[in-house]
Design a protein around this motif. Sequence first.
Motif, PDB file in Angstrom:
ATOM      1  N   ASN B  44      -3.733   4.391  -5.758  1.00  0.00           N
ATOM      2  CA  ASN B  44      -2.586   4.245  -5.774  1.00  0.00           C
ATOM      3  C   ASN B  44      -2.146   2.784  -6.445  1.00  0.00           C
ATOM      4  O   ASN B  44      -1.304   2.150  -5.873  1.00  0.00           O
ATOM      5  CB  ASN B  44      -1.964   4.051  -4.259  1.00  0.00           C
ATOM      6  N   LEU B  45      -2.756   2.485  -7.438  1.00  0.00           N
ATOM      7  CA  LEU B  45      -2.522   1.206  -8.204  1.00  0.00           C
ATOM      8  C   LEU B  45      -1.204   1.404  -8.664  1.00  0.00           C
ATOM      9  O   LEU B  45      -0.655   2.359  -9.179  1.00  0.00           O
ATOM     10  CB  LEU B  45      -3.374   1.154  -9.267  1.00  0.00           C
ATOM     11  N   LYS B  46      -0.478  -0.079  -8.600  1.00  0.00           N
ATOM     12  CA  LYS B  46       0.985   0.110  -9.143  1.00  0.00           C
ATOM     13  C   LYS B  46       0.995  -0.213 -10.479  1.00  0.00           C
ATOM     14  O   LYS B  46       2.180   0.032 -11.188  1.00  0.00           O
ATOM     15  CB  LYS B  46       1.447  -0.872  -8.448  1.00  0.00           C
ATOM     16  N   VAL B  47       0.048  -0.579 -11.106  1.00  0.00           N
ATOM     17  CA  VAL B  47      -0.274  -0.632 -12.519  1.00  0.00           C
ATOM     18  C   VAL B  47      -1.704  -0.286 -12.972  1.00  0.00           C
ATOM     19  O   VAL B  47      -2.543  -0.565 -12.125  1.00  0.00           O
ATOM     20  CB  VAL B  47      -0.017  -2.291 -13.020  1.00  0.00           C
TER      21      VAL B  47
END
Lengths: 499, 207
Positions: B44-47
């Motif tokens: 679930n990395l945001k970038v």
Amino acid sequence: MSNELWRRLLGWSVLYFIARFLRQLIANIFALIPAVYGITRIESLQIGVAIGLASTIAVVVYAVIQYTYFRYQVTDDAILVREGILFRKQTNLGFERIQNVSLDRPFYLRPLKLVTLKVDSAGSSGEEINLAALNEVEATRIHDMIRTARQGAAPSIHEEETHASKGDVSEKFLIDRELGHLVLHGLTNNRAWIALAAIGAVFSQFADTLRSYVDVLGIDFSAMLVDATISMLIAMAFSALVLSIIIVTGLSIAGSIFAYYGYELTGTATRLTVRRGLLTHRTIHMNKSRVQASYYHQDWLDRVLGRLNLVFEQVSHQTNNEADSDRRLIVPSVTFPEANNLTKEVIRVGNPEDYHYQGVSIRLLIRNLCTLAIATTSLVLALHLIPELDALSLLPVPFALWLGLLQYYRWKRLGITIDGNIAIVRKGSIGVHYIVIELHKLQTTNLIQTFLMRRRQLSSLALTVASRTLVVPFLPQGYAETVRDYGLYQAEASGRSWM
Amino acid sequence: MAFLCKINNSIDDTSINEAEDSDQSDDLNAKPNADGATPSAFTNLKVAPQDLPQASTLETSAMQSAYVSLAMAFSLIRWFIVAIAVICGSELGFDRFYPWIAVPGLLLLAALDLLFSRRAATVKRYAIREHDVYFESGVFWHAQTIQPLNRVQHVEVGQGPIDKRLGLAHLQLFSSGSGAASLKIPGLTLTRAEDLREFILRHRDTT
């Protein structure tokens, strides 16, 4: 500034000052040993009684003077306290720096229906304010002022929580702890200090050293004397060991019950409230947004019993002393699913057991085992060279094997995982610890490398939040760098506060 | 504003990504990053990691040369005192230090210490990015510390009496969580240290 604004405490607060003085006195018990010894040497009863009376009067007078000089004032945005006789001290604690508020009902104030309001600051000096013996109305008034000021000043902090449960302001029951849980907690944790803190402090180290001392004695005795009396000596040492363990455990259980009796945790959308305590009823309010880490703490005995202690940590100043324990909200002896549900109230995270963890390099294990092997070998050789101790020279080997096994488990456990804004570190040898932090609350990052580690492309990663530093050694360098860059990005670009 | 040239501009690009991603990031059960290069301990990395500003590719500046000289001078003074002590000791009759062992031994130790001092001073490097300060140091334990500016609680510029002569100053940053400074950059010029302090305070005020 006009003096009318400054208020005095009720006269009953003298009781609080007496109690505080006695607590400080007992905390410094070791410095008082000569005095105590001197008192026991007094032969005449009259002189003894006279000294006793005189010191009692001195304590009371001291407390009354402290009460006389104590003034407080609650303005729209701060609590101000003036106190001190020789050294006048003014504390000015702004509402925005307040970390948590607790209402204490010590046994001596309970019949009078009075409370002590205790306010902790998040500032770097770790100051706190105690307003003793307030009546319920006044305490509630101050508490409400602090609460409304905090909510009005920083609505953005609670954004996430309010989003999660819109308009939920009612108090929700989260968990309570019964006597059985507290007994378990006392068993698994050396909470002896709480029992002693009720009458003083500091003894936990004493009890610990006593225990380890007896431990050492048990081995030494059997070792030094190889003759007919050895079995007797072993029996004696063993019974002494068992006795001391029983005493310490008993104290520990008593301490756990004293501190956590009637434990109840409730929560609103933005706040957690704990009620606990046997002699001193204590109500502690903690803002969810101020929680820096959620620590699933499980020692080996906890693991055997299938329990763990959940700790919500707040800003600390590297003080691991237990006087600071109000900065950590402990939920004693919960099961793993219970711990998960509670953590989800504060930090939105999945089940820590379900994640895949980035492990650390086997070189950490190799290094630790080599150190252990070298230490053991030199110990065995040293014992072998002393003729009287030759017979015992193989004694360290089973211990070393046991330590080696623990090292293996420790290495296997150690790991870190990232999920969105969350980092979870797993560690522990027999018991499993999980530490959950939110990356946007990062304070500092560190990447440490020795020359040998650089050759192997390994790095130790240290992530610092306001309550602790999480260190994961010997990570693959690429991974460590990515976690660092990503964590910094969360801290810098999200624009969310860490408090 | 000469020091601003060290700023890593990619922060700005990623902040835009963050704004776009923030809606879906609320969902914890969002599918893991589809990028195969992402390690599996990342979810679930945001970038994407390759879009992040990378601290490992930073351009860093060294300490002032006066700082390096000062460190070496200290080393020399240290060993000068040791040498005097040894000489005095031997004259007083402590002839355990045979000159043909003591002299080369001392010289060797002094040379090693001199080299170490020089290395310890030159290995220290720092960089300023738009949102954080980077500092690396340590010969045997090489540590890279990064302090986000929005977590700085207070800033201190300091100058010892000898530093003052040489026009040197150090900058200390304090964040919450520990009493000690989280980061200390020695070997700056005073003006540079004061510029940095202004920059950091300005950053804190704007955010």
